[in-house]
Design a protein around this motif. Structure first.
Motif, PDB file in Angstrom:
ATOM      1  N   ALA A   1       0.770  -1.333  -0.440  1.00 41.26           N
ATOM      2  CA  ALA A   1      -0.013   0.365   0.124  1.00 41.26           C
ATOM      3  C   ALA A   1       0.746   1.720   0.040  1.00 41.26           C
ATOM      4  N   THR A   2       2.145   1.039   0.583  1.00 44.45           N
ATOM      5  CA  THR A   2       2.695   2.713   0.378  1.00 44.45           C
ATOM      6  C   THR A   2       3.412   2.668  -0.623  1.00 44.45           C
ATOM      7  N   PHE A   3       3.801   1.608  -0.919  1.00 42.64           N
ATOM      8  CA  PHE A   3       4.615   1.416  -2.932  1.00 42.64           C
ATOM      9  C   PHE A   3       3.319   2.414  -3.583  1.00 42.64           C
ATOM     10  N   LYS A   4       2.371   1.977  -3.527  1.00 42.04           N
ATOM     11  CA  LYS A   4       1.128   1.817  -4.297  1.00 42.04           C
ATOM     12  C   LYS A   4       0.744   3.806  -3.931  1.00 42.04           C
ATOM     13  N   GLY A   5       0.957   3.759  -2.985  1.00 32.90           N
ATOM     14  CA  GLY A   5       1.134   5.643  -2.837  1.00 32.90           C
ATOM     15  C   GLY A   5       1.725   6.420  -3.170  1.00 32.90           C
ATOM     16  N   ALA A   6       3.563   5.976  -3.149  1.00 33.36           N
ATOM     17  CA  ALA A   6       4.484   6.912  -3.865  1.00 33.36           C
ATOM     18  C   ALA A   6       4.086   6.550  -5.442  1.00 33.36           C
ATOM     19  N   CYS A   7       3.698   5.666  -6.139  1.00 36.78           N
ATOM     20  CA  CYS A   7       4.052   5.260  -6.803  1.00 36.78           C
ATOM     21  C   CYS A   7       2.314   5.847  -8.076  1.00 36.78           C
TER      22      CYS A   7
ATOM     23  N   SER B   1       2.331  -5.878 -17.039  1.00 39.24           N
ATOM     24  CA  SER B   1       2.620  -5.050 -16.140  1.00 39.24           C
ATOM     25  C   SER B   1       4.616  -4.547 -16.650  1.00 39.24           C
ATOM     26  N   ASN B   2       4.599  -3.145 -16.606  1.00 33.37           N
ATOM     27  CA  ASN B   2       5.328  -2.437 -17.620  1.00 33.37           C
ATOM     28  C   ASN B   2       6.696  -1.879 -16.647  1.00 33.37           C
ATOM     29  N   LEU B   3       6.162  -1.519 -14.913  1.00 36.36           N
ATOM     30  CA  LEU B   3       6.746  -1.511 -13.737  1.00 36.36           C
ATOM     31  C   LEU B   3       7.061  -2.727 -12.229  1.00 36.36           C
ATOM     32  N   ILE B   4       8.444  -3.539 -13.098  1.00 33.18           N
ATOM     33  CA  ILE B   4       8.287  -4.461 -11.748  1.00 33.18           C
ATOM     34  C   ILE B   4       9.002  -4.582 -10.516  1.00 33.18           C
ATOM     35  N   VAL B   5       8.565  -3.901  -9.487  1.00 29.34           N
ATOM     36  CA  VAL B   5       9.717  -4.278  -8.515  1.00 29.34           C
ATOM     37  C   VAL B   5       9.647  -5.565  -7.881  1.00 29.34           C
ATOM     38  N   PHE B   6      10.761  -5.832  -7.591  1.00 28.84           N
ATOM     39  CA  PHE B   6      11.377  -7.058  -6.796  1.00 28.84           C
ATOM     40  C   PHE B   6      11.957  -6.921  -5.298  1.00 28.84           C
ATOM     41  N   PHE B   7      11.120  -7.346  -4.080  1.00 28.58           N
ATOM     42  CA  PHE B   7      12.452  -6.964  -3.304  1.00 28.58           C
ATOM     43  C   PHE B   7      12.866  -8.281  -2.720  1.00 28.58           C
ATOM     44  N   PHE B   8      13.621  -8.251  -1.383  1.00 26.26           N
ATOM     45  CA  PHE B   8      14.828  -9.337  -1.526  1.00 26.26           C
ATOM     46  C   PHE B   8      16.025  -9.628  -0.689  1.00 26.26           C
ATOM     47  N   GLU B   9      16.747 -10.459  -0.126  1.00 28.34           N
ATOM     48  CA  GLU B   9      17.418 -10.625   0.553  1.00 28.34           C
ATOM     49  C   GLU B   9      18.765 -10.908   0.066  1.00 28.34           C
ATOM     50  N   ASP B  10      18.660 -11.903  -1.320  1.00 31.89           N
ATOM     51  CA  ASP B  10      20.021 -12.090  -1.874  1.00 31.89           C
ATOM     52  C   ASP B  10      20.371 -12.282  -3.245  1.00 31.89           C
ATOM     53  N   TRP B  11      21.309 -10.993  -4.095  1.00 28.97           N
ATOM     54  CA  TRP B  11      20.920 -11.351  -6.006  1.00 28.97           C
ATOM     55  C   TRP B  11      19.957 -12.149  -5.827  1.00 28.97           C
TER      56      TRP B  11
ATOM     57  N   GLN C   1      12.356   5.296  -4.788  1.00 30.05           N
ATOM     58  CA  GLN C   1      12.179   4.167  -5.988  1.00 30.05           C
ATOM     59  C   GLN C   1      11.340   5.021  -7.032  1.00 30.05           C
ATOM     60  N   MET C   2      10.670   5.250  -6.868  1.00 29.63           N
ATOM     61  CA  MET C   2       9.934   6.058  -8.222  1.00 29.63           C
ATOM     62  C   MET C   2      10.238   6.700  -7.831  1.00 29.63           C
ATOM     63  N   VAL C   3      11.043   8.228  -7.844  1.00 30.61           N
ATOM     64  CA  VAL C   3      11.280   8.796  -8.505  1.00 30.61           C
ATOM     65  C   VAL C   3      12.384   8.968  -8.524  1.00 30.61           C
TER      66      VAL C   3
END
Length: 216
Positions: free
Chosen positions: A39-45, A65-75, A142-144
């Motif tokens: 929800a936070t990311f959606k609001g920023a977007c 989807s043309n803006l794909i955001v991944f959150f993770f712990e290891d590359w 990230q959105m900016v």
């Protein structure tokens, strides 16, 4: 902002000037977060796209989807994502380079034939440093940095974000003005000559001047 300051925002480390904005509505999707962070990311977007005067959409006709955001712990997690290597060329090599550098974020863009942004892939590795950063700061930052094709050194020394005296997270006014000016319908979608920065600076000056006039 001076023309030189604007020029620096889009002059890459190899010395080339390159400006590009999205040429199509943005259809975002976020992986690896809980509902609250989503929800936070959606609001920023929504906030950044609205600032630009651009559009959001549910589905991109080519990519879904043309803006794909991944959150993770290891590359290395990225290497195991099905078909991601089809969207991000040389994925294994990129992951190795990012691992070696100890990076915690990376953005990869794809472009239409005319050079406009067609898609963006945002990778955020939640290391110890980012774990201490509020989700709203990560999302807005990230959105900016995805709404325009900034220089790879644009925010190396200073964040595009700031805090007001009461602690509210905001986008620095001059950076907000750059985004608005960059999406002015009279401005080109893509520019490779630094004279473009002169036109941006003129529009930014007018925008900031109007803001100051409203505040006084």
């Amino acid at each position: 902002m001076t023309p030189d300051e604007v020029t620096a925002l889009f002059t890459r480390s190899d010395g080339d000037y390159l400006f590009a904005r999205w040429g199509r509505p943005i259809a975002p999707v976020v992986f690896g977060v809980d509902d609250a962070t989503l929800a936070t990311f959606k609001g920023a977007c929504e906030a950044v796209v609205s600032l630009a005067g651009h559009q959001l959409t549910e589905t991109d006709p080519d990519l879904g989807s043309n803006l794909i955001v991944f959150f993770f712990e290891d590359w290395l997690e990225l290497v195991r994502v099905p078909h991601l290597d089809r969207l991000v060329p040389d994925l294994v090599r990129r992951v190795g380079r990012l691992q070696a550098a100890g990076a915690n974020q990376y953005r990869f863009f794809r472009f239409d034939e005319d050079g406009a942004i067609r898609a963006a892939f945002v990778f955020v590795r939640m290391d110890a440093d980012l774990a201490r950063v509020p989700a709203e700061s990560i999302a807005l930052n990230q959105m900016v940095q995805t709404i325009l094709l900034w220089s790879d050194t644009a925010f190396a020394e200073r964040s595009p974000l700031a805090r007001t005296p009461d602690g509210t997270l905001v986008l620095r006014p001059e950076i907000a003005a750059v985004i608005r000016a960059g999406y002015d319908p009279a401005m080109p979608t893509v520019a490779r000559d630094s004279s473009h920065a002169l036109r941006l600076a003129a529009r930014i000056g007018r925008t900031l001047g109007q803001t100051l006039a409203q505040d006084t």
